[in-house]
Design an enzyme around this catalytic site. Structure first.
Site, PDB file in Angstrom:
ATOM      1  N   ASP A   1      32.377 -25.466  36.939  1.00  0.00           N
ATOM      2  CA  ASP A   1      32.053 -26.596  37.796  1.00  0.00           C
ATOM      3  C   ASP A   1      32.557 -26.484  38.904  1.00  0.00           C
ATOM      4  OD1 ASP A   1      34.233 -27.043  36.026  1.00  0.00           O
ATOM      5  OD2 ASP A   1      34.128 -29.264  36.672  1.00  0.00           O
TER       6      ASP A   1
ATOM      7  N   GLU B   1      36.252 -29.423  34.581  1.00  0.00           N
ATOM      8  CA  GLU B   1      37.654 -29.368  34.953  1.00  0.00           C
ATOM      9  C   GLU B   1      37.937 -30.101  36.220  1.00  0.00           C
ATOM     10  OE1 GLU B   1      41.316 -27.881  36.459  1.00  0.00           O
ATOM     11  OE2 GLU B   1      39.555 -27.852  37.540  1.00  0.00           O
TER      12      GLU B   1
HETATM   13 ZN   LIG Z   1      40.164 -24.705  39.149  1.00  0.00          ZN
END
Ligand SMILES: [Zn+2]
Length: 398
Positions: free
Chosen positions: A83, A148
């Protein structure tokens, strides 16, 4: 499988893998095709790979990927995320953020360094290693999340628990976050500081500023609370960590008028702390300081801590850090600093399962417009990971 993917697999070219990943619009929490691409790439090279979706009320569903090849110990897992943060105003980019265009020596695109580039390098290194040696003398796995850069609720933490439930045990983890400040080879992260945020509310009584005796100005408590929070340093640091910090990031009454005493004032803060503290001990410290300061001002107040606190940690991976350090020295000529600086990463969850170190690309353009990576760095990082795989299984295998 698409023709593109097939070409990439035969090439095991980190630049082409990175370009394919950048073209996937995987802004958290969207998978954007990035994990599916990786799953196909790894499955075709003989990995068992699975996309696992996690959900929790109040958050978006997030896809994650677990892939492994080989069996038993030593088990080296490469952890990372596909991501990315949003690109911001796309018209301000020299090259469109999801086009993966190459200009001169540089590959442009969101995620180029944080951290699709490093994911591509490790994938290329692993595929090359496997084609040279066959199955590893142990296990290589990929622990890749799509959560994340967001709230990190349906990401690495759940994926680790899921893998453990299926009987996976990890011996070492390597995280591909961009750890180098200036040049590839500058820095390995061997731990991270913790983080704690909170909002302090000081409550008074609203009133006319010409009649302050009828009101109770919370600003009189503000000064005392600020002194209590900021005057005394949290510590002076340790051999591995910088001194802990606490920064006040906002003070707000929401009051537009000069002649109104506000009813309350809020103070927001964020602390980055070393392993002399825990989130719990810091919460207690801040609560005590605020309580004492408010008592002397005759005001009341409250503190709300944010739920996303992270603990400080130092990895117990002395031997694997040394092995990676020697590899980096051999490939780049640089001796990396072993550091605990910077923000938090998913290593904070992995450290509860196995020793974890972090080494990736140069972080200078991460989260910025025109995020880009030097093509030479992609090649060099792949070579580092590739040599590391050989040395890792030579050292810990058998
Ligand atoms: Zn990162």
């Amino acid at each position: 499988m698409s023709q593109d993917v097939a070409e990439v697999i035969t090439a095991t070219d980190p630049v082409e893998i990175a370009r394919a990943l950048i073209r996937c619009q995987s802004v958290t929490p969207d998978e954007g095709g990035a994990l599916i691409f990786l799953r196909e790439l790894l499955t075709d090279a003989g990995f068992e790979a699975e996309i696992v979706r996690f959900s929790e009320e109040g958050t978006a569903d997030v896809d994650n990927l677990f892939a492994k090849i080989g069996s038993g110990a030593p088990h080296l897992t490469f952890a990372g995320h596909t991501d990315v943060v949003p690109p911001g105003e796309e018209c301000r980019w020299q090259h469109p953020p999801f086009a993966a265009e190459i200009d001169g020596d540089m590959l442009f695109g969101r995620g180029a360094v944080d951290m699709k580039g490093a994911v591509a390098c490790f994938a290329a290194a692993a595929l090359d290693y496997l084609s040279a040696t066959g199955e590893p003398k142990g296990t290589i796995s990929f622990l890749i999340t799509g959560d994340e850069e967001g709230v990190s609720i349906n990401g690495t933490r759940k994926l680790l628990a899921w893998a453990k439930e299926r009987g996976e045990t990890f011996d070492h983890a390597l995280v591909g976050e961009p750890t180098n400040p200036n040049a590839l080879g500058d820095m390995i992260k061997i731990g991270r500081r913790g983080s704690l945020s909170g909002t302090i509310t000081i409550t008074g009584k609203q009133g006319h500023s010409a009649y302050p005796h009828l009101a109770k100005n919370p600003m009189r408590g503000l000064a005392k609370v600020m002194h209590a929070l900021l005057d005394e340093p949290l510590d002076t640091g340790t051999h591995e960590f910088d001194p802990s910090t606490l920064e006040v990031t906002s003070v707000d009454t929401g009051n537009p008028a000069f002649n109104v005493i506000p009813a309350e004032v809020t103070i927001r803060f964020n602390s980055r702390f070393n392993n002399l503290h825990t989130a719990e001990s810091l919460r207690a410290r801040v609560e005590k300081q605020v309580e004492t300061a408010l008592e002397c001002s005759g005001l009341t107040g409250s503190i709300a801590f944010e739920p996303n606190a992270a603990e400080a940690f130092l990895t117990e991976a002395g031997d694997i850090a040394a092995l990676l350090s020697e590899t980096i020295k051999a490939e780049t000529g640089l001796t990396p600093a072993l550091s605990t600086t910077g923000g938090t990463s998913d290593a904070r969850y992995i450290k509860d399962y196995c020793p974890v170190i972090e080494f990736g690309l140069v972080g200078q353009t991460m989260h910025q417009i025109d995020e880009r990576v030097d093509i030479a760095d992609l090649t060099a990082l792949t070579a580092i990971y590739r040599t590391f795989l050989t040395r890792y299984f030579d050292r810990f295998g058998d």
